[in-house]
Scaffold this active site. Sequence first.
Site, PDB file in Angstrom:
ATOM      1  N   LYS A   1      53.126 -56.715 -22.888  1.00  0.00           N
ATOM      2  CA  LYS A   1      53.481 -55.541 -23.680  1.00  0.00           C
ATOM      3  C   LYS A   1      52.760 -55.593 -25.025  1.00  0.00           C
ATOM      4  O   LYS A   1      52.590 -56.668 -25.597  1.00  0.00           O
ATOM      5  CB  LYS A   1      55.005 -55.586 -23.884  1.00  0.00           C
ATOM      6  CG  LYS A   1      55.606 -54.370 -24.529  1.00  0.00           C
ATOM      7  CD  LYS A   1      57.131 -54.495 -24.537  1.00  0.00           C
ATOM      8  CE  LYS A   1      57.711 -53.573 -25.598  1.00  0.00           C
ATOM      9  NZ  LYS A   1      59.171 -53.654 -25.676  1.00  0.00           N
TER      10      LYS A   1
ATOM     11  N   LYS B   1      64.916 -65.661 -26.947  1.00  0.00           N
ATOM     12  CA  LYS B   1      64.783 -65.857 -28.387  1.00  0.00           C
ATOM     13  C   LYS B   1      65.184 -67.260 -28.806  1.00  0.00           C
ATOM     14  O   LYS B   1      64.610 -67.811 -29.748  1.00  0.00           O
ATOM     15  CB  LYS B   1      65.612 -64.827 -29.161  1.00  0.00           C
ATOM     16  CG  LYS B   1      64.953 -63.468 -29.207  1.00  0.00           C
ATOM     17  CD  LYS B   1      65.476 -62.635 -30.359  1.00  0.00           C
ATOM     18  CE  LYS B   1      64.826 -61.261 -30.368  1.00  0.00           C
ATOM     19  NZ  LYS B   1      65.564 -60.300 -31.230  1.00  0.00           N
TER      20      LYS B   1
ATOM     21  N   LYS C   1      53.494 -56.586 -31.983  1.00  0.00           N
ATOM     22  CA  LYS C   1      52.946 -56.935 -33.289  1.00  0.00           C
ATOM     23  C   LYS C   1      52.721 -58.440 -33.402  1.00  0.00           C
ATOM     24  O   LYS C   1      51.933 -58.892 -34.218  1.00  0.00           O
ATOM     25  CB  LYS C   1      53.858 -56.437 -34.410  1.00  0.00           C
ATOM     26  CG  LYS C   1      55.305 -56.769 -34.233  1.00  0.00           C
ATOM     27  CD  LYS C   1      56.192 -55.736 -34.928  1.00  0.00           C
ATOM     28  CE  LYS C   1      57.623 -55.880 -34.419  1.00  0.00           C
ATOM     29  NZ  LYS C   1      58.455 -54.738 -34.684  1.00  0.00           N
TER      30      LYS C   1
END
Length: 333
Positions: free
Chosen positions: A197, A115, A200
């Site tokens: 994966k 991140k 969104k």
Amino acid sequence: MGEEKKILYSGMQATNTLTLGNYLGALKNWVHLSEDYTCFFGVMDLHSLTVRQNPTEFRQNAKKLYALYVAAGLSPEENVLYFQSHVSAHAELAWILNCFTYMGELGRMTQFKDKSAKHADNVNAGLFTYPVLMAADILLYQADAVPVGADQKQHLEICRDIAERFNGIYGDVFTIPEPYIGKAGARIQSLSDPEKKMSKSDENPNGAVMLLDDRDTVLRKFKRAVTDSESAVRFDPEKKPGVSNLINIYSSVTGKTKEDVEAEFDGKGYGEFKAAVGEAVADELAPLQKKYEKLMAEKSWLEERIRENDQKAAYCANKTLRKVKKKVGLTEP
Ligand code: TRP
């Protein structure tokens, strides 16, 4: 035999609408788990603040997520479904646990590394201590089991380490949570890039089916799903990741085994198979979407449930927090 049910805790971040992957991989299984466990499911809105949010959208998304939990079949009467930020004990315990967590162990978290690479302009302290807040979530409710996907396993491990460290000093304050292993939720990959994966944030809008996509959109996305140059519906994640992903989705929605699915489409082309998967998914989502619309239309019912559930959660969480404060030697107010 009157034996007390074990406690299970989980939650999702309150950002964006959910994908079919979130549903088949987690939410749908939570519904089954709620039969066997005393369940707490949070809308993890404090965690979402580690990434900059648009306040108006964020508020809406958090409420939508709550409604989706209920629409997917989690009863707010039999489970505790609540907002993390409505129970101040989360932030309080997270602070205390911060003082029992080492910089080194947080620095090793792969999600933090990922991140901070992705949001290089906003590597904030919250991103760093994210796992400590997550540990507080779980430990406040004395959870025995936590169903988590592979990407959250490391966070559960650090939670256990923190809890054991704390218990080692102060006695048995926290239940040490186990990862829930059982009928694992299906791992759903992107339809446009089956090596990744389903997410969104997929760059290709056809890669992810959203839970609130209408029937035509669902059918269209499956029609465009990436397959391979063979034309056999056969499960082989290595050589045929696209088709295998579709088999997974179909079997997870219909309850059929992979072998059944292979047999059903033996000798049939990909076009027919993809259409069937799309239909099955659209059929599965239709009642959920209908319930969701109904919940959003009569908001007062939902708001009443939220109020009750926030209180139930706070009652349990504060019991643990009081114990912790006493153990570490904070004075009573
Ligand atoms: N970090 C989890 C995720 O992104 C969400 C989460 C926050 C969570 N607190 C939790 C999951 C506690 C399980 C238990 O998926």
